[in-house]
Motif scaffolding. Structure first.
Motif, PDB file in Angstrom:
ATOM      1  N   VAL A 244     -21.493   3.259  -5.419  1.00 15.81           N
ATOM      2  CA  VAL A 244     -21.015   3.129  -6.487  1.00 15.81           C
ATOM      3  C   VAL A 244     -21.565   2.787  -7.523  1.00 15.81           C
ATOM      4  CG1 VAL A 244     -18.712   2.026  -7.470  1.00 15.81           C
ATOM      5  CG2 VAL A 244     -18.770   2.474  -5.084  1.00 15.81           C
ATOM      6  N   HIS A 245     -21.868   3.898  -8.557  1.00 15.70           N
ATOM      7  CA  HIS A 245     -22.665   3.732  -9.774  1.00 15.70           C
ATOM      8  C   HIS A 245     -21.722   3.461 -10.949  1.00 15.70           C
ATOM      9  CE1 HIS A 245     -26.044   5.648  -7.845  1.00 15.70           C
ATOM     10  NE2 HIS A 245     -25.313   6.324  -7.077  1.00 15.70           N
ATOM     11  N   ALA A 246     -22.088   2.132 -11.559  1.00 24.01           N
ATOM     12  CA  ALA A 246     -21.124   1.799 -12.620  1.00 24.01           C
ATOM     13  C   ALA A 246     -21.945   1.593 -13.881  1.00 24.01           C
ATOM     14  CB  ALA A 246     -20.449   0.495 -12.176  1.00 24.01           C
ATOM     15  N   SER A 247     -21.099   1.398 -15.119  1.00 21.47           N
ATOM     16  CA  SER A 247     -21.851   0.934 -16.285  1.00 21.47           C
ATOM     17  C   SER A 247     -21.192  -0.409 -16.813  1.00 21.47           C
ATOM     18  CB  SER A 247     -21.540   2.154 -17.368  1.00 21.47           C
ATOM     19  OG  SER A 247     -22.012   1.429 -18.546  1.00 21.47           O
ATOM     20  N   THR A 248     -21.877  -1.403 -16.972  1.00 23.01           N
ATOM     21  CA  THR A 248     -21.483  -2.635 -17.082  1.00 23.01           C
ATOM     22  C   THR A 248     -22.338  -3.399 -18.244  1.00 23.01           C
ATOM     23  OG1 THR A 248     -21.103  -3.010 -14.775  1.00 23.01           O
ATOM     24  CG2 THR A 248     -21.223  -5.057 -16.063  1.00 23.01           C
TER      25      THR A 248
END
Length: 451
Positions: A244-248
């Motif tokens: 799961v690739h996210a932007s945080t």
């Protein structure tokens, strides 16, 4: 070509709570009724939502109670046997479709299986057959909102989660509302490592932020990895699961998971209906309805529950909408839905509950009120259970002394909130509640101290 040989007084698309309520009332008045659903009869709540979810959470509650009382007279290490818990859940859900169809047959209500599609303002087709009606009720419920990200096909719905034969070692949830909060508590207590990706600044945005903050202590105790301000960008299939690739907050973390669950909210399930053919208008994915839950563009069509999205997306609201619509069909448009004092609960362990105005909403409306709020972990109700999370916030109108809102977290919150809902709906004051003699010691006996 569709063949038309059946005409009804009322045709209902969907077989859940709203359909069951409306069909029974108008059939009892002598109307001819038909119900259509392409899914097993019974609806979301009974088969794929609140009821089976709460049954599974019973397992988490048992584990939680034993762990809290360990060292205080309770010994041993209980654990969740997922297959047995799931079998217990299915003992409730499996009989429902047959039982519901049998009920319709006994009442003289025709039941059709298949995907309904409008072919005119008063007609639908199902499995090649055209059905007509004086009135049509859309009660199709809701579906998961599209994520619009690469790898979306790898994400399972909450429906599928409730049918899993086994839980994975590690799980990710996309979204941070009811589903994410409840499923993460359940899975974590069953031994799964859980990560939650929430775009907003906090989980459970429908609940009071202070009480959510107290509840987050429990998430921490369980080791649930909650990532707020975090947007999932894509999901990648890996050799042994998913990434799961996210932007945080400007960073781009990647989390491995064996299972990824959609928990990012739901929208009215309308796409398959071909509403244009019926002349039923929508706006931003929602039906345009008047105050009587009737289509503004086609008076033959009404809508209830999650499909209408006129009130909160809750099962009791579906039933309430259906009662209003049935009364309007039988008496003419004279009845309007009343959503005052509708409680809402997230069945985390412990649960969190809300009813009426929140603090920010009350201030926006210019209301004058006083607040009573306390983290009450040292009260008897919490201490006897060795529960560290217990608290409340109540809003009381200054001039009238009526309850404007109540927000609870901790033991018995899911039950006590109903009393506050009763007070709000019927205009009760703090004096009315404080003068009530509640059984003691119970969760309700704390109410006087919360006001």
């Amino acid at each position: 070509m569709a063949i038309s040989d059946r005409t009804y007084d009322l045709l209902i698309i969907g077989s859940g709570t709203a359909a069951q309520t409306a069909s029974g009332r108008v059939r009892a008045a002598g109307w001819s009724v038909a119900v259509i659903d392409h899914l097993p009869f019974g609806g979301t709540c009974a088969l794929r939502g609140c009821d089976p979810k709460k049954i599974l959470i019973s397992g988490a509650e048992a584990i939680d109670a034993a762990s809290r009382m360990r060292g205080h007279g309770v010994a041993g290490e209980p654990r969740i046997e997922w297959r047995e818990l799931m079998a217990f859940k299915r003992s409730f859900t499996d009989p429902i479709p047959h039982r519901q169809e049998q009920h319709y047959a006994e009442k003289g209500i025709d039941a059709f299986h298949g995907l309904a599609r409008f072919t005119g303002p008063d007609a639908v087709t199902v499995e090649g057959q055209e059905l007509k009606a004086r009135y049509i009720l859309i009660a199709t419920g809701a579906r998961p909102v599209p994520l619009h990200i690469p790898g979306e096909d790898y994400v399972i719905t909450s429906d599928r989660f409730l049918e899993l034969d086994a839980l994975p070692a590690q799980m990710a949830l996309v979204g941070g509302g009811y589903i994410a909060a409840e499923f993460s508590h359940l899975a974590a207590r069953a031994g799964t490592r859980v990560a939650v990706f929430q775009r907003a600044e906090r989980m459970l945005p429908a609940f009071d932020p202070d009480l959510v903050g107290w509840l987050m202590e429990k998430f921490g105790e369980l080791g649930i990895d909650v990532r707020t301000h975090s947007t999932v960008q894509r999901i990648e299939k890996a050799a042994d699961g998913y990434l799961v690739h996210a932007s945080t907050d400007g960073h781009t973390p990647t989390v491995a998971a064996d299972l990824v669950v959609h928990a990012a909210g739901r929208v009215p399930d309308l796409d398959a209906l071909d509403l244009d053919a019926a002349g039923v208008t929508t706006e931003k994915g929602r039906l345009k309805l008047n105050e009587f839950l009737q289509s503004v563009s086609n008076p033959k069509v009404y809508a209830a529950g999650d499909a209408a999205r006129s009130g909160p997306p809750l099962t009791p609201v579906s039933s309430h909408d259906a009662k209003v619509i049935a009364a309007n069909l039988l008496d003419g448009n004279r009845h309007k839905p009343d959503y005052r004092g509708v409680p809402s609960v997230a069945f985390t362990v412990p649960p969190i509950a809300t009813v009426g105005f929140g603090e920010a909403e009350a201030r926006t409306k210019g209301l004058k009120f006083r607040i009573n709020s306390e983290k009450a972990s040292d009260w008897y109700t919490a201490r006897r259970l060795n529960e560290s999370v217990y608290g409340f916030k109540t809003l009381v109108e200054e001039d009238t002394d009526r309850i404007l809102g109540a927000h609870l977290v901790g033991p018995h919150a899911e039950e006590v909130i109903n009393l506050f809902g009763l007070a709000i709906r019927h205009g009760l004051t703090t004096k009315d509640l404080k003068s009530t003699i509640f059984a003691y010691p119970t969760g309700a006996s704390d109410i006087g101290y919360m006001l």
